[in-house]
Design an enzyme around this catalytic site. Structure first.
Site: not given
Ligand code: 4NP
Length: 169
Positions: A21, A24, A26-28, A136
């Site tokens: 994702c 790294n 939340c989703r992955s 997201d």
């Molecule tokens: P993820 O979510 O891609 O599912 O881990 C996010 C986590 C952090 C950020 C964006 C999306 N960020 O901009 O810090």
């Protein structure tokens, strides 16, 4: 006549999977934890090496987001991964790379050199919306994290079934 033990050895095919994702956290990590949970439940976790990574490196070394861990834990799934950024070796080291959304997919295509991995979108395996992205949840609320959990459970059940059939596990 004595049988030589070596002829009884069964070589397990080790299938290497990387969930990707943006951050790294939340989703992955949720996809990674869910896949391992389902594989362990089926008694076949030993067939897989599973990891996750982000196309961005802002959260390197961090545990999964507290809200994602809490949601996972409420369903009995433990998230233990630490965030890392995608690296060039990943494109040779993993059999499957599973991006969470189209922007992850495009970013991976842009940085990947000599991509040997098979890249398949996570929701390709979601019978409810096979063309959709995993949304997201980072700027969202608890409901958004629960929705991600549900999507990843459905998708990973089918992904695991796909792998079992394809690799005769
Ligand atoms: P993820 O979510 O891609 O599912 O881990 C996010 C986590 C952090 C950020 C964006 C999306 N960020 O901009 O810090």
């Amino acid at each position: 006549m004595r049988k030589c033990a070596i002829f009884d050895l069964k070589i397990l095919p080790m299938i290497r999977i990387l969930f990707v994702c943006l951050g790294n956290i939340c989703r992955s990590p949720m996809a990674e934890g869910m896949f391992l949970h389902l594989a362990a439940e089926a008694g076949i976790a030993g067939h897989f090496r599973v990891d996750s990574a982000g196309t961005g490196g802002w959260h390197e070394g961090e545990k999964a987001d507290r809200r994602m861990r809490a949601t996972a834990q409420s369903h009995g799934v433990e998230l233990v991964s630490r965030a890392r950024k995608v690296r060039s070796e990943d494109f040779q080291d993993f059999d499957y790379i599973i991006p969470m959304d189209r922007s992850n997919y495009q970013d991976l295509r842009a940085v990947g050199q000599n991509i040997l991995s098979e890249m398949i979108m996570m929701r390709h395996f979601d019978p409810q919306a096979p063309e959709a992205d995993v949304p997201d949840p980072y700027m969202g609320d608890q409901e958004d994290f629960e929705e991600v959990y549900q999507i990843l459970e459905r998708s990973n059940r089918n992904f695991l079934a796909f792998l079992r059939e394809k690799h005769h596990i």
